[in-house]
Design an enzyme around this catalytic site. Structure first.
Site, PDB file in Angstrom:
ATOM      1  N   GLY A  48      41.740 -16.487 -11.208  1.00 61.95           N
ATOM      2  CA  GLY A  48      40.303 -16.234 -11.338  1.00 61.95           C
ATOM      3  C   GLY A  48      39.763 -17.249 -12.335  1.00 61.95           C
ATOM      4  N   ALA A  49      38.643 -17.879 -11.973  1.00 60.75           N
ATOM      5  CA  ALA A  49      38.165 -19.040 -12.743  1.00 60.75           C
ATOM      6  C   ALA A  49      37.994 -18.759 -14.245  1.00 60.75           C
ATOM      7  CB  ALA A  49      36.868 -19.546 -12.116  1.00 60.75           C
ATOM      8  N   ARG A  90      45.794 -26.259 -12.170  1.00 60.29           N
ATOM      9  CA  ARG A  90      44.984 -25.935 -10.981  1.00 60.29           C
ATOM     10  C   ARG A  90      43.713 -26.798 -11.034  1.00 60.29           C
ATOM     11  NH1 ARG A  90      44.302 -19.843  -9.332  1.00 60.29           N
ATOM     12  NH2 ARG A  90      44.240 -20.860  -7.287  1.00 60.29           N
ATOM     13  N   GLN A 197      44.089 -11.280  -2.718  1.00 58.36           N
ATOM     14  CA  GLN A 197      43.463 -10.845  -3.979  1.00 58.36           C
ATOM     15  C   GLN A 197      42.529  -9.658  -3.754  1.00 58.36           C
ATOM     16  OE1 GLN A 197      43.698 -14.007  -2.934  1.00 58.36           O
ATOM     17  NE2 GLN A 197      44.019 -15.437  -4.615  1.00 58.36           N
ATOM     18  N   ASP A 238      34.311 -20.674  -8.179  1.00 59.83           N
ATOM     19  CA  ASP A 238      35.253 -21.459  -8.989  1.00 59.83           C
ATOM     20  C   ASP A 238      34.611 -22.725  -9.540  1.00 59.83           C
ATOM     21  OD1 ASP A 238      37.067 -19.784  -7.079  1.00 59.83           O
ATOM     22  OD2 ASP A 238      38.234 -20.344  -8.840  1.00 59.83           O
ATOM     23  N   ASN A 248      34.563 -21.460  -3.689  1.00 58.33           N
ATOM     24  CA  ASN A 248      35.161 -20.151  -4.009  1.00 58.33           C
ATOM     25  C   ASN A 248      36.339 -19.947  -3.054  1.00 58.33           C
ATOM     26  OD1 ASN A 248      35.149 -17.660  -5.557  1.00 58.33           O
ATOM     27  ND2 ASN A 248      34.564 -16.638  -3.657  1.00 58.33           N
TER      28      ASN A 248
HETATM   29  O1  MRU Z   1      43.095 -18.453  -6.413  1.00 57.20           O
HETATM   30  P1  MRU Z   1      42.342 -17.504  -7.309  1.00 57.20           P
HETATM   31  O2  MRU Z   1      42.787 -16.093  -7.162  1.00 57.20           O
HETATM   32  O3  MRU Z   1      42.339 -17.973  -8.737  1.00 57.20           O
HETATM   33  O4  MRU Z   1      40.847 -17.592  -6.783  1.00 57.20           O
HETATM   34  C1  MRU Z   1      39.866 -16.832  -7.424  1.00 57.20           C
HETATM   35  C2  MRU Z   1      38.526 -16.888  -6.797  1.00 57.20           C
HETATM   36  O5  MRU Z   1      38.291 -17.603  -5.854  1.00 57.20           O
HETATM   37  C3  MRU Z   1      37.454 -16.081  -7.459  1.00 57.20           C
HETATM   38  O6  MRU Z   1      36.526 -15.615  -6.516  1.00 57.20           O
HETATM   39  C4  MRU Z   1      36.732 -16.951  -8.475  1.00 57.20           C
HETATM   40  O7  MRU Z   1      37.652 -17.553  -9.346  1.00 57.20           O
HETATM   41  C5  MRU Z   1      35.732 -16.199  -9.269  1.00 57.20           C
HETATM   42  S1  MRU Z   1      36.517 -15.117 -10.412  1.00 57.20           S
HETATM   43  C6  MRU Z   1      35.332 -14.377 -11.355  1.00 57.20           C
END
Ligand code: MRU
Length: 339
Positions: A48-49, A90, A197, A238, A248
């Site tokens: 999550g970002a 990442r 997720q 993201d 995203n």
């Molecule tokens: O690969 P992830 O699980 O890190 O991806 C997360 C997302 O795409 C979320 O929607 C995004 O980071 C927003 S989190 C507040």
């Protein structure tokens, strides 16, 4: 109210909720070096970002604590190594680079301090990044809830909840705030292939908080919209380019297209730390590609021939034209977007 704290500091170590084993097991793990934190980000223990930005900031704190340097320049060199390593984990979420830049600036600004005071200053900065993120999420919740009609049926994708942030969540923070106001009839939770997720994390948060929800396979979203059972879509982000194009989780773009077709408003909720005004459009957002095994296997079970070639982008870009509004901690921004 959310009491989920996916990233927390205790005395001399970072503690992360291991998101790879939820919902089956609720485990916290300890981290004492920046290299361990980098591995946790890469393997999605923390994801999550905003959450990876906060975790990386504490990774820099650990780098400062484990460094044996005796001079400012020596310590700064060790921090730069850690920052470079953490930045390589990442590529898509800009919050990671934003948080690391903040930590670098805090270090440089501490040049005149004794080294232990500089270490304390870095810990304070990481804690500030964490606290500001929670405050931003609460503000976003309040602004975003105003967009939610009574008895709303809300569709969300991936996990943009407390687990994806320092706490409370972005898109799920909007849902939380609207739920507290009694406006949420149902949350449609996309399972979010290939890493799940939605089903593993968002559904877990909804169960924990008593938010009415129903899980769907990603491929069911069109049917649910066609039945007139979605009043709005809200997801996290993201990275948002200067023109509002938004990266995203993979599958977000298709939802935005579906929402446009069914005249359902599609919203993004994200803090300013997710906005990257240095890039003009989404075409410049680096999209992470992850291991083929995520697509060839489901829950440890082989679901495709191991020789089948795979394309596994972790994110996609939703063009700004499909986004009805972007909810930030400073308020709701409507198109045309100019960040
Ligand atoms: O690969 P992830 O699980 O890190 O991806 C997360 C997302 O795409 C979320 O929607 C995004 O980071 C927003 S989190 C507040």
């Amino acid at each position: 109210m959310s009491d989920i704290a996916p990233v927390r500091w205790e005395t001399d170590r970072l503690i992360l909720v291991d998101q790879t084993v939820l919902p089956e097991r609720e485990i916290e793990r300890d981290y004492r070096s920046w290299q361990e934190v980098g591995a946790a980000i890469r393997t999605l223990v923390v994801r999550g970002a905003p959450a990876i930005g906060v975790a990386a900031a504490f990774g820099v704190v650990l780098a400062a604590r484990t460094s044996h340097a005796a001079t400012f320049d020596g310590l700064l060199a060790d921090l730069e190594t850690a920052i470079k390593g953490l930045a390589a984990t990442r590529p898509t979420a800009v919050n990671l680079f934003w948080a690391l830049d903040r930590m670098r600036q805090a270090a440089v600004a501490s040049r005149a301090l004794p080294l232990d005071a500089m270490r304390a200053r870095l810990l304070a900065e990481a804690q500030a990044i964490r606290d500001e993120d929670i405050a931003a999420n609460r503000a976003m919740g309040a602004h975003g809830a105003a967009l939610v009609p009574p008895n709303a049926r809300i569709l969300t994708h991936c996990n943009a909840g407390a687990l994806a942030t320092a706490g409370y969540g972005t898109a799920l923070g909007v849902v939380r705030a609207a739920h507290a106001q009694g406006k949420v009839a149902l949350v449609w939770v996309d399972e979010t292939r290939p890493v799940m997720q939605g089903s593993r994390l968002t559904a877990w948060e909804c169960v924990r908080e008593g938010i009415p929800h129903r899980l769907i396979a990603d491929v069911a979203a069109a049917s649910v919209m066609a039945r007139g059972e979605v009043d709005l879509v809200v997801t996290g982000a993201d990275r948002i380019a200067a023109n509002g194009d938004t990266a995203n989780k993979i599958g977000t773009y298709s939802l935005a297209v579906l929402a446009a077709h069914h005249r359902v408003p599609f919203y993004i909720a994200a803090p300013f730390s997710t906005i990257d005004p240095s890039i003009a459009s989404g075409a410049q957002i680096p999209i992470e590609e992850r291991d083929a095994s995520e697509v060839r296997r489901v829950g440890g079970q082989q679901t495709a021939p191991s020789d089948s070639p795979v394309f596994n982008p972790a994110f996609d870009v939703t063009p700004a034209g499909l986004i009805a509004a972007i909810v930030t901690e400073r308020g709701v921004v409507r198109p045309p977007y100019h960040f």
